[in-house]
Enzyme design. Structure first.
Site, PDB file in Angstrom:
ATOM      1  N   GLU A  24      -4.013   2.487  -7.210  1.00  0.00           N
ATOM      2  CA  GLU A  24      -4.255   3.419  -6.173  1.00  0.00           C
ATOM      3  C   GLU A  24      -3.380   4.705  -6.339  1.00  0.00           C
ATOM      4  O   GLU A  24      -2.224   4.833  -5.844  1.00  0.00           O
ATOM      5  CB  GLU A  24      -4.194   2.965  -4.676  1.00  0.00           C
ATOM      6  CG  GLU A  24      -5.165   1.827  -4.348  1.00  0.00           C
ATOM      7  CD  GLU A  24      -5.595   2.189  -3.039  1.00  0.00           C
ATOM      8  OE1 GLU A  24      -6.713   1.967  -2.391  1.00  0.00           O
ATOM      9  OE2 GLU A  24      -4.397   2.009  -2.248  1.00  0.00           O
ATOM     10  N   HIS A  77       0.938  -0.980   0.068  1.00  0.00           N
ATOM     11  CA  HIS A  77       0.182  -0.225   0.034  1.00  0.00           C
ATOM     12  C   HIS A  77       0.966   1.296   0.012  1.00  0.00           C
ATOM     13  O   HIS A  77       1.875   1.370   0.668  1.00  0.00           O
ATOM     14  CB  HIS A  77      -0.842  -0.015   1.191  1.00  0.00           C
ATOM     15  CG  HIS A  77      -1.968   1.017   1.313  1.00  0.00           C
ATOM     16  ND1 HIS A  77      -1.680   2.368   1.523  1.00  0.00           N
ATOM     17  CD2 HIS A  77      -3.312   0.926   0.854  1.00  0.00           C
ATOM     18  CE1 HIS A  77      -2.847   3.094   1.160  1.00  0.00           C
ATOM     19  NE2 HIS A  77      -3.711   2.150   0.759  1.00  0.00           N
ATOM     20  N   GLU A 126       0.561   3.935   1.663  1.00  0.00           N
ATOM     21  CA  GLU A 126       0.989   4.500   2.884  1.00  0.00           C
ATOM     22  C   GLU A 126       2.251   3.653   3.357  1.00  0.00           C
ATOM     23  O   GLU A 126       2.978   4.134   4.177  1.00  0.00           O
ATOM     24  CB  GLU A 126      -0.339   4.283   3.594  1.00  0.00           C
ATOM     25  CG  GLU A 126      -1.092   5.525   3.339  1.00  0.00           C
ATOM     26  CD  GLU A 126      -2.555   5.088   3.688  1.00  0.00           C
ATOM     27  OE1 GLU A 126      -2.853   4.231   4.348  1.00  0.00           O
ATOM     28  OE2 GLU A 126      -3.438   5.886   3.001  1.00  0.00           O
TER      29      GLU A 126
HETATM   30  P1  13P Z   1      -9.840   6.403   0.350  1.00  0.00           P
HETATM   31  O1  13P Z   1     -10.826   5.643  -0.091  1.00  0.00           O
HETATM   32  O2  13P Z   1      -9.963   7.033   1.783  1.00  0.00           O
HETATM   33  O3  13P Z   1      -9.156   7.414  -0.443  1.00  0.00           O
HETATM   34  O4  13P Z   1      -8.370   5.366   0.586  1.00  0.00           O
HETATM   35  C1  13P Z   1      -8.114   4.507  -0.269  1.00  0.00           C
HETATM   36  C2  13P Z   1      -7.034   3.530  -0.089  1.00  0.00           C
HETATM   37  O5  13P Z   1      -6.141   3.897   0.565  1.00  0.00           O
HETATM   38  C3  13P Z   1      -7.586   2.254   0.133  1.00  0.00           C
HETATM   39  O6  13P Z   1      -6.425   1.370   0.153  1.00  0.00           O
END
Ligand code: 13P
Length: 255
Positions: free
Chosen positions: A166, A94, A96
């Site tokens: 993403e 991910h 993050e």
């Molecule tokens: P949001 O839907 O809050 O933009 O987050 C997306 C995400 O990072 C899902 O893994």
């Protein structure tokens, strides 16, 4: 092939809150036909969520794992620890984790490898930052992330892979990608998978879109033949918004 909608709760919900969510959403799951729904709670809620989802069609995912089976890895969680709680899917790479925790492609590749070895289904996340997009490097970034994670994997084992596109600039910003941008990225991912795995395996895999997905916009992504699901953050935290999103996705599939 069912579309796959995954709730990534990130660092939200205590075990108690997660169980309350599961109880409430179970009353609506009879209306989820055609959609594979899963929730990815924090590690601390996995046990309670497993119990709360007993007998449900809603599946369990984790948000990360370590590649080693066991060892001196303070704060980490192994595949067998996830399997103990009935986890079926695991989110890997991910943005993050890549950007906040410094996770690199080598670590992502090791995690994918370990997940597959343990029969966990990886949801591999790829996506460019705003600067990378502005510099015209979107395709290069996605291709590098895919090859970094998958190049050395045994193709035969990748039949359970899910890839989530993403774009980093769309995550948590309320500014989702346009359908055109999501379509272009999803097609690029599919084409990479076909080259790597052959059409027979690649065409059975699902590509998700993630980044500010909600009930109001999911139709524009699920309506694309290139996209077979969504990875949802903010809109997955409340039962009402998440189930409205699932229903909007079903409608888009039916239309
Ligand atoms: P949001 O839907 O809050 O933009 O987050 C997306 C995400 O990072 C899902 O893994």
């Amino acid at each position: 092939m069912d579309i796959i909608i995954a709730a990534n709760w990130k660092m939200h919900k205590t075990a108690l809150e997660a169980v309350e969510f599961c109880r409430a959403i179970r009353s609506q799951e009879a209306d989820f036909a055609g959609v594979e729904v899963l929730v990815c709670p924090p590690f601390t809620a996995l046990s309670a969520v497993k119990a709360a989802l007993e007998g449900s069609t809603i599946k369990l995912g984790a948000q990360n794992m370590h590649w080693e089976a066991q060892g001196a890895q303070t704060g980490e969680i192994s595949a067998s620890m996830l399997l103990e709680f009935g986890v079926e899917y695991v989110i890997i790479g991910h943005s993050e984790r890549r950007h906040l925790m410094g996770e690199d492609d080598i670590q992502v590749r090791r995690k994918i490898e370990a997940a597959l070895q343990n029969d966990l289904k990886p949801i591999l996340c790829v996506g460019e930052t705003e600067t990378e997009r502005e510099q015209g490097n979107t395709e290069k970034v996605i291709t590098n992330q895919l090859s970094g994670a998958l190049q050395t994997q045994d193709s035969q084992k990748l039949g359970s892979l899910v890839v989530a596109y993403e774009p980093v600039w769309a995550i948590g910003t309320g500014k989702a990608a346009s359908a055109e941008d999501a379509d272009a990225a999803a097609k690029l991912i599919r084409s990479y998978l076909r080259d790597k795995l052959g059409a027979k395996i690649a065409d059975g895999l699902r590509v998700q879109y993630g980044g500010s997905v909600k009930a109001e916009n999911i139709g524009s992504f699920i309506g694309l033949p290139s996209v077979q699901g969504a990875l949802v953050g903010g809109a997955s935290l409340e039962v009402d918004s998440f189930s409205a999103l699932i229903q909007a996705a079903r409608k888009a599939v039916a239309d």
